[in-house]
Motif scaffolding. Structure first.
Motif, mmCIF file in Angstrom:
data_model
loop_
_atom_site.group_PDB
_atom_site.id
_atom_site.type_symbol
_atom_site.label_atom_id
_atom_site.label_comp_id
_atom_site.label_asym_id
_atom_site.label_seq_id
_atom_site.Cartn_x
_atom_site.Cartn_y
_atom_site.Cartn_z
ATOM 1 N N ASN A 324 73.326 50.964 62.297
ATOM 2 C CA ASN A 324 72.357 51.320 61.249
ATOM 3 C C ASN A 324 71.238 50.294 61.184
ATOM 4 O OD1 ASN A 324 73.752 53.606 60.520
ATOM 5 N ND2 ASN A 324 74.900 52.603 58.892
ATOM 6 N N TYR A 325 71.598 49.016 61.375
ATOM 7 C CA TYR A 325 70.584 47.958 61.346
ATOM 8 C C TYR A 325 69.569 48.154 62.470
ATOM 9 C CZ TYR A 325 68.512 43.338 61.952
ATOM 10 O OH TYR A 325 67.623 42.309 62.100
ATOM 11 N N ALA A 326 70.059 48.433 63.668
ATOM 12 C CA ALA A 326 69.153 48.628 64.804
ATOM 13 C C ALA A 326 68.261 49.845 64.587
ATOM 14 C CB ALA A 326 69.965 48.780 66.096
ATOM 15 N N GLU A 327 68.828 50.920 64.037
ATOM 16 C CA GLU A 327 68.033 52.117 63.767
ATOM 17 C C GLU A 327 66.983 51.849 62.695
ATOM 18 O OE1 GLU A 327 71.027 54.928 62.755
ATOM 19 O OE2 GLU A 327 71.448 55.494 64.838
ATOM 20 N N THR A 328 67.332 51.017 61.694
ATOM 21 C CA THR A 328 66.363 50.657 60.655
ATOM 22 C C THR A 328 65.193 49.890 61.256
ATOM 23 O OG1 THR A 328 68.103 50.561 58.961
ATOM 24 C CG2 THR A 328 66.049 49.408 58.479
ATOM 25 N N MET A 329 65.494 48.979 62.164
ATOM 26 C CA MET A 329 64.425 48.174 62.770
ATOM 27 C C MET A 329 63.452 49.037 63.571
ATOM 28 S SD MET A 329 65.814 44.439 63.887
ATOM 29 C CE MET A 329 64.131 43.876 64.042
ATOM 30 N N VAL A 330 63.963 49.969 64.356
ATOM 31 C CA VAL A 330 63.049 50.782 65.179
ATOM 32 C C VAL A 330 62.320 51.830 64.346
ATOM 33 C CG1 VAL A 330 64.343 50.448 67.306
ATOM 34 C CG2 VAL A 330 64.919 52.364 65.841
ATOM 35 N N ASP A 331 62.861 52.173 63.167
ATOM 36 C CA ASP A 331 62.189 53.154 62.316
ATOM 37 C C ASP A 331 61.063 52.543 61.488
ATOM 38 O OD1 ASP A 331 63.751 55.176 63.215
ATOM 39 O OD2 ASP A 331 65.181 55.137 61.561
ATOM 40 N N ILE A 438 61.586 48.045 51.941
ATOM 41 C CA ILE A 438 61.687 48.376 53.368
ATOM 42 C C ILE A 438 61.952 49.870 53.552
ATOM 43 C CG2 ILE A 438 63.006 47.948 55.464
ATOM 44 C CD1 ILE A 438 61.183 45.647 54.633
ATOM 45 N N VAL A 439 62.814 50.437 52.699
ATOM 46 C CA VAL A 439 63.127 51.871 52.798
ATOM 47 C C VAL A 439 61.874 52.711 52.582
ATOM 48 C CG1 VAL A 439 64.400 53.757 51.702
ATOM 49 C CG2 VAL A 439 65.543 51.584 52.136
ATOM 50 N N ASN A 440 61.060 52.323 51.578
ATOM 51 C CA ASN A 440 59.846 53.087 51.299
ATOM 52 C C ASN A 440 58.792 52.907 52.382
ATOM 53 O OD1 ASN A 440 59.893 54.527 48.542
ATOM 54 N ND2 ASN A 440 60.843 52.577 48.090
ATOM 55 N N LEU A 441 58.765 51.751 53.027
ATOM 56 C CA LEU A 441 57.838 51.568 54.140
ATOM 57 C C LEU A 441 58.240 52.437 55.329
ATOM 58 C CD1 LEU A 441 57.148 47.726 54.009
ATOM 59 C CD2 LEU A 441 55.513 49.562 53.627
ATOM 60 N N GLN A 442 59.551 52.668 55.505
ATOM 61 C CA GLN A 442 59.992 53.614 56.536
ATOM 62 C C GLN A 442 59.447 55.007 56.245
ATOM 63 O OE1 GLN A 442 64.340 52.544 56.275
ATOM 64 N NE2 GLN A 442 64.233 52.852 58.479
ATOM 65 N N LYS A 443 59.500 55.398 54.950
ATOM 66 C CA LYS A 443 58.988 56.717 54.580
ATOM 67 C C LYS A 443 57.475 56.790 54.753
ATOM 68 C CE LYS A 443 62.570 57.444 51.045
ATOM 69 N NZ LYS A 443 62.813 57.598 49.589
ATOM 70 N N ALA A 444 56.786 55.675 54.468
ATOM 71 C CA ALA A 444 55.324 55.672 54.555
ATOM 72 C C ALA A 444 54.837 55.798 55.992
ATOM 73 C CB ALA A 444 54.773 54.396 53.932
ATOM 74 N N LYS A 445 55.636 55.327 56.968
ATOM 75 C CA LYS A 445 55.301 55.406 58.398
ATOM 76 C C LYS A 445 54.018 54.647 58.745
ATOM 77 C CE LYS A 445 57.608 59.862 58.999
ATOM 78 N NZ LYS A 445 58.834 59.241 59.479
ATOM 79 N N SER A 446 53.664 53.660 57.955
ATOM 80 C CA SER A 446 52.547 52.771 58.276
ATOM 81 C C SER A 446 52.745 51.477 57.507
ATOM 82 C CB SER A 446 51.203 53.414 57.920
ATOM 83 O OG SER A 446 51.059 53.553 56.522
ATOM 84 N N SER A 447 52.131 50.386 58.018
ATOM 85 C CA SER A 447 52.292 49.084 57.384
ATOM 86 C C SER A 447 51.188 48.764 56.385
ATOM 87 C CB SER A 447 52.333 47.981 58.458
ATOM 88 O OG SER A 447 53.525 48.070 59.205
ATOM 89 N N ASN A 448 50.307 49.723 56.121
ATOM 90 C CA ASN A 448 49.244 49.477 55.135
ATOM 91 C C ASN A 448 49.094 50.640 54.167
ATOM 92 O OD1 ASN A 448 48.246 51.280 57.029
ATOM 93 N ND2 ASN A 448 46.152 50.515 56.861
ATOM 94 N N PRO A 449 50.208 51.114 53.567
ATOM 95 C CA PRO A 449 50.069 52.222 52.620
ATOM 96 C C PRO A 449 49.570 51.734 51.268
ATOM 97 C CG PRO A 449 52.348 51.537 52.686
ATOM 98 C CD PRO A 449 51.612 50.680 53.686
ATOM 99 N N VAL A 450 49.251 52.683 50.412
ATOM 100 C CA VAL A 450 49.059 52.385 48.993
ATOM 101 C C VAL A 450 50.433 52.492 48.354
ATOM 102 C CG1 VAL A 450 48.004 53.145 46.843
ATOM 103 C CG2 VAL A 450 46.683 53.205 48.957
ATOM 104 N N PHE A 451 50.941 51.382 47.851
ATOM 105 C CA PHE A 451 52.326 51.273 47.367
ATOM 106 C C PHE A 451 52.284 51.077 45.847
ATOM 107 C CE2 PHE A 451 56.610 50.055 49.206
ATOM 108 C CZ PHE A 451 57.292 50.232 48.010
ATOM 109 N N VAL A 452 52.708 52.085 45.105
ATOM 110 C CA VAL A 452 52.695 52.031 43.643
ATOM 111 C C VAL A 452 54.043 51.526 43.151
ATOM 112 C CG1 VAL A 452 52.525 53.369 41.519
ATOM 113 C CG2 VAL A 452 50.989 53.859 43.416
ATOM 114 N N LEU A 453 54.046 50.393 42.431
ATOM 115 C CA LEU A 453 55.238 49.851 41.785
ATOM 116 C C LEU A 453 55.195 50.293 40.327
ATOM 117 C CD1 LEU A 453 55.082 46.262 43.295
ATOM 118 C CD2 LEU A 453 56.597 48.108 43.993
ATOM 119 N N ASP A 454 55.868 51.389 40.047
ATOM 120 C CA ASP A 454 55.754 52.023 38.734
ATOM 121 C C ASP A 454 56.647 51.344 37.701
ATOM 122 O OD1 ASP A 454 54.377 53.853 37.309
ATOM 123 O OD2 ASP A 454 55.390 55.624 38.093
#
Length: 832
Positions: A324-331, A438-454
Motif C-alpha cells: 500500500n505504501y508503494a502504491e501511495t507513492m506512485v499515485d 496526502i490523500v487529498n493531493l492524490q485525489k487532486a492529481k496535481s501538486s498545485n491545487p487550490v486546497f480549502v481547509l474548511d
C-alpha cells in the motif's frame, strides 16, 4: 478421483454385503436384466452426485415427502428413479430443476437415523429418459423410457485397447494421488466389463456434476469411454503439475519454511494460470516509479521499499502495508503541476459572476494573480477567509480554482482531534494510512491545487495530540516546501499549493497559526446584495433542484426582500436559500397536483406560503421607559443588536447583573457604575440614590451566553438614564468599551454591527473615534441612511444619547434628609 466419494462407495458396499437376507446383483446382471422395470417411477433428486448403473452409493434423505416415498418403495418393489439436480434450490425441486436423464435404482438397505432422517443404500440399474411428469405432489412421478447399454464387444481389439487405456489412466491417477486408498487399484484390476469400468470410473472421477451428467447422457458406450479418458488425462496433467510444484519446494521444512513452501506453490500456480505473481506486481510498480518526477531521495526510498517487498512473505500483514505504501507513492503527483491561467480580466469576470460583493477579497485574489503572473515563482500565500456562516467562504475557493485553472480539493477540519489525521500514521502500525493532506493531493492529481481547509477554527485538541499544531508546518510558506508525512517518510513539496482556510471565529485559532495566515475578513451582505445574490444564484439553483423551469415561475424582488427582512436574520445567505427553497416547494406541490399557483411570487404571497413573519424589521422599542438602551454586538454568525435594561428599587445600594453575562461584561457594568458614582454631580445624579436604591442590570434572552467588550458605553448610558430618568435619543445604538476614567475604547466587528443596525431600523450610531477608519473601509453602500457620532470620552456619549426631557411618569426618589457635616476642630483629631 475423489477420495471421499470412493471411500463412501466402498463402505456402502461392505455394509450391504454384511446384511443378511439381502442379495446384491453383480453390476453386469444389473445392467443386462430388463425384467420388471416399471414405466412410471417415483423420482428422488440428488444434489451433489450422479448415480451410474451398477454403482452402489449411500444417500441421506431429509425432506419428509421424500422420506415417505423411500419408505413406501422399500416396503414394495424397492425401486426409485434417481436424477441429479441442475441447480440447488432452497425449496423442493421442480421439473425445471432436474436433468432429463437419470438412473433407476434398487434400494439395498434402509437405516432410520435418530433425528428422523433416513439413509438408504442404493444400486444403479439402468439409465432412463423422462418422457413426461405425471405427478408433482406429494412427490414427483414420471413416465420414463429406458436406455439400453450399447458398449462395444469386449473381444474386439479396439475395445481391449480402450479398456486397457482406462485402467492405465486410473493407475496413474492412483499413483499421483496418495490420498486415494490402495484397495482401489485392486478393485479396478478385477473389473472386466467395459461398461461397468466406464460407469465406475465416471462415478469416482473428480469433475463437476454437470460434466458427470454429460457422461451419463452419452448413450454410446464407446463415445462415453473416450470422453471419460479425456477427463482422466486432464486430471493426470493437473496432478503432474502439482507433483512438479511439490518437488520444487523443500521437504525438510519447519513452520516458517512451511509458509514459504505454500507461497512458492501459489507462485507456480499463478505462473501456470497466467496470473500476475507478486514479482510481476512489484515490477509494474517499479516501471510506474521510473516515470515519476520525484527527488533522488524519494526514488531511492521507493526502490528500497520495493526490494524489501520482494523479500517478504506475501501472507504477512507487513506485506500489505508495504505494498500500500508503494502504491501511495506512485499515485502521488510528484512535481506535476497544472498550468495557471493568468488572464486577469477573465479571472475577475469569473469571481464577479460567482459572488456578488466581497470586493476586498476579490481584489486580494486579483493582486495574487498579478504578482504570480509577473514573477512566476512566487510561493503560494496562505489565505484565511474569516466571517459568519453562509457568506460564501467555501464556494469562493471553487471560484479561485476556476479562475486559475487549477484543480480543486476540500478538506473538512471540523471536529478533527487526532494529529495523525494531518501527519499520517507511522508504518509500524498495522492499517497505517497517510494523512488527509496526502490523500487529498492524490485525489487532486496535481501538486498545485487550490486546497480549502474548511472550518479551521473547529479543530479540537485531546490526548491524541493537537492537530492545529500539526498544521503549523503545513501553513508556513517557509517550511511547507519540505513537509514530512509520518507515513510517507520523505519530504513532499507543498509550497505550490494555494491553501485557503475558512473560519467563523478566530478566537479558537492558535496565535502562531493565525500569524502564518493572511486574514481576509468577509462581512455580511446588505439587503440589496442579498437580493442580487438571490436573483442570480439562489433562485435558479433552487428551481433546478425542485424540477421547475425558470420560465414557469418568477420571484419578485420585493418578495425576496420580504423573505430577507421577515424570515431571516443573518449575515450570510444560507437561511435565505432555505426559505426560498421552502417557497419553491409550495409551488412544486401545486404543479404536481395540477393546482393553480401564482406565476410570479409577490410579497402578498410570501406570508401565505411561509406563515407569519418571524422577525420584526424594526426592533426599536421607543424611549418612553428609562434605562433601556440599544447596543450593537458581534457574534460568530454576524452582527446583532441587544438591549441593556436597568431598573431601581428601594434597598441598600446593591447591584444585580443577569442575562448570562461573561466576565468582561460584568466588569464593564461595575466600571460604569463606579464612573457614575465618581461623576454624579456633573451628570446630575443625587449621590444618596446609590446608597438607598438597588440597581438591577439585565440583558434579555437570558438563555444565550453573552460576553465581549462592546457593551461598556451601552451599560453606562442605561444606568445614567435610570438614575436621571432622562429619555434616550430615539433610534440610537452604540458600541464601545469604557475605562474607569471615562475613556471610550475602540471595538471590532464594525461592518457586522452596522448591518445589524440597518436591519433593526437604527438611524444614529455612537462609537469610538478610532473606529472611524473601520467605517470608511465598509463603504458608502453599507452606511446609507446612518449617522455616525464619534466620541473619545463618556461625557460626549451622554451628551449625545441622553435628552434633556424626562420620561413620562418619572420615578420619584424617596431619599433621607441630607446630614449636615460637623466641622472638625483640632481637639477632635486623634493622632495615631
Amino acid at each position: 478421483m475423489n477420495r471421499d466419494t470412493f471411500s463412501k462407495l466402498v463402505m456402502a458396499r461392505q455394509d450391504v454385503e454384511n446384511v443378511e437376507m439381502i442379495e446384491i446383483a453383480s453390476p453386469e446382471e444389473v445392467m443386462e436384466n430388463e425384467d420388471n422395470l416399471p414405466s412410471d417411477l417415483a423420482l428422488l433428486s440428488l444434489r451433489n452426485t450422479v448415480l451410474f448403473p451398477g454403482i452402489v452409493i449411500p444417500v441421506t434423505v431429509t425432506r419428509q415427502k421424500f422420506i415417505k416415498m423411500v419408505k413406501k418403495a422399500y416396503r414394495t418393489d424397492r425401486t426409485v428413479g434417481v436424477v441429479a439436480q441442475v441447480r440447488h434450490t432452497p425449496n423442493e425441486p421442480t421439473p425445471e430443476d432436474l436433468f432429463k436423464v437419470g438412473t433407476i435404482a434398487h434400494i439395498l438397505k434402509m437405516i432410520v437415523l435418530p433425528d428422523g432422517n433416513v439413509t438408504v443404500i442404493i444400486q444403479g440399474r439402468r439409465r432412463f429418459e423422462v418422457l413426461e411428469y405425471t405427478q408433482t405432489d406429494p412427490h414427483l412421478m414420471a413416465n420414463v423410457k429406458y436406455i439400453p447399454e450399447s458398449f462395444p464387444n469386449v473381444r474386439k481389439k479396439e475395445t481391449k485397447a480402450l479398456l486397457q487405456s482406462l485402467k492405465e489412466a486410473a493407475y496413474k491417477i492412483l499413483n499421483l494421488n496418495p490420498d486415494i486408498p490402495r484397495d482401489a487399484q485392486m478393485a479396478i484390476s478385477n473389473i472386466d466389463s467395459p461398461s461397468f469400468l466406464t460407469h465406475f470410473l465416471s462415478s469416482n472421477l473428480n469433475i463437476e456434476i454437470s460434466e458427470k451428467q454429460l457422461l451419463l447422457e452419452t448413450f454410446d458406450g464407446g463415445e462415453q469411454a473416450h470422453k471419460l479418458l479425456e477427463h482422466m488425462m486432464k486430471e493426470i496433467q493437473v496432478l503432474e503439475i502439482k507433483r512438479d510444484i511439490q518437488s520444487k519446494a523443500s521437504i525438510d521444512i519447519d513452520q516458517q519454511q512451511k509458509e514459504y513452501y505454500l507461497r512458492q506453490q501459489i507462485k507456480v500456480l499463478q505462473e501456470e494460470l497466467g496470473m500476475e505473481s507478486p514479482d510481476q506486481e512489484v515490477e509494474k510498480l517499479r516501471a510506474k516509479g521510473s516515470k515519476k518526477k520525484w527527488t533522488k531521495e524519494a526514488n531511492d526510498h521507493f526502490n528500497k521499499e520495493l526490494n524489501k517487498i520482494l523479500r517478504m512473505n506475501s501472507m504477512s500483514p507487513e506485506y500489505g502495508v508495504s505494498l500500500n505504501y508503494a502504491e501511495t507513492m506512485v499515485d502521488l503527483p510528484w512535481n506535476e503541476y497544472t498550468k495557471d491561467n493568468f488572464d486577469l480580466k477573465r479571472a475577475k469576470k469569473i469571481l464577479d459572476a460567482d459572488h456578488s460583493g466581497l470586493e476586498k477579497v476579490k481584489e486580494r485574489i486579483i493582486e495574487y494573480l498579478a504578482v504570480l503572473k509577473l514573477r512566476n515563482d512566487m510561493k503560494a500565500p496562505i489565505l484565511c477567509l474569516y466571517g459568519p456562516p453562509g457568506v460564501g467562504k467555501t464556494s469562493l475557493g471553487k471560484s479561485i480554482a476556476k479562475a486559475l485553472g487549477r484543480n480543486y480539493v476540500r478538506m473538512a477540519l471540523g471536529g478533527l482531534h487526532d494529529e495523525a489525521e494531518i501527519r499520517g500514521h507511522r508504518k509500524t502500525y498495522i492499517g497505517a494510512m497517510p494523512g488527509k493532506l496526502i490523500v487529498n493531493l492524490q485525489k487532486a492529481k496535481s501538486s498545485n491545487p487550490v486546497f480549502v481547509l474548511d472550518e479551521i477554527d473547529k479543530v479540537n485538541r485531546d490526548q491524541r495530540g493537537d492537530p492545529s499544531s500539526a498544521l503549523l508546518e503545513v501553513l508556513d510558506p517557509e517550511q511547507n516546501n519540505a513537509f514530512k508525512d509520518n507515513y510517507l517518510e520523505v519530504d513532499y513539496d507543498l509550497s505550490k499549493v494555494l491553501f485557503i482556510a475558512t473560519a467563523n471565529s478566530l478566537d479558537t485559532v492558535q496565535g502562531p497559526l493565525r500569524d502564518r495566515m493572511e486574514i481576509i475578513e468577509i462581512s455580511g451582505y446588505t439587503v440589496e446584495e442579498k437580493i442580487e445574490i438571490a436573483r442570480k444564484h439562489l433562485v435558479p439553483k433552487q428551481l433546478e433542484q425542485h424540477g421547475i423551469k425558470a420560465k414557469d415561475l418568477k420571484i419578485d424582488d420585493k418578495a425576496i426582500q420580504k423573505v430577507i427582512e421577515g424570515y431571516t436574520r443573518e449575515s450570510g445567505v444560507r437561511r435565505l436559500e432555505q426559505q426560498i427553497g421552502s417557497l419553491i416547494r409550495k409551488i412544486a406541490k401545486s404543479v404536481a397536483m395540477n393546482e393553480e399557483y401564482p406565476k410570479t411570487v409577490k410579497p402578498e404571497h410570501v406570508e401565505k406560503m411561509l406563515g407569519g413573519v418571524i422577525f420584526d424589521r424594526d426592533l426599536y422599542e421607543g424611549n418612553d421607559v428609562p434605562g433601556v438602551v440599544t447596543g450593537l454586538a458581534w457574534t460568530s454568525v454576524g452582527g446583532d443588536i441587544l438591549f441593556i435594561e436597568s431598573s431601581l428599587s428601594r434597598g441598600k445600594g446593591q447591584i444585580t447583573l443577569s442575562g448570562q453575562l461573561g466576565d468582561v461584561m460584568k466588569e464593564s457594568a461595575i466600571t460604569a457604575l463606579s464612573y457614575l458614582k465618581s461623576h454624579a454631580d456633573s451628570i446630575g445624579i443625587d449621590y444618596r440614590i446609590f446608597q438607598n436604591y438597588d440597581l438591577h442590570v439585565h440583558v434579555p434572552q437570558g438563555a444565550v451566553p453573552k460576553d465581549g467588550p462592546s457593551a461598556g458605553i451601552t451599560m453606562l448610558t442605561s444606568m445614567a438614564s435610570m438614575f436621571t430618568q432622562r429619555k434616550i435619543k430615539p433610534n440610537t445604538a452604540m458600541t464601545g468599551e469604557i475605562t474607569l476614567r471615562g475613556k471610550v475604547l475602540p471595538v471590532g466587528g464594525i461592518k457586522e454591527k452596522i448591518l445589524a443596525a440597518k436591519r433593526a431600523g437604527i438611524k444614529d450610531i455612537i462609537m469610538c473615534y478610532k473606529n472611524r477608519k473601520d467605517v470608511e473601509e465598509v463603504g458608502e453602500a453599507y452606511t446609507i441612511g446612518l449617522t455616525f457620532h464619534y466620541v473619545d470620552y463618556v461625557e460626549e456619549v451622554l451628551e449625545i444619547a441622553l435628552l434633556n426631557e424626562k420620561v413620562n411618569n418619572p420615578l420619584h426618589f424617596i431619599l433621607p434628609e441630607e446630614k449636615k457635616e460637623t466641622p472638625v476642630t483640632p481637639l477632635d483629631v486623634v493622632v495615631v
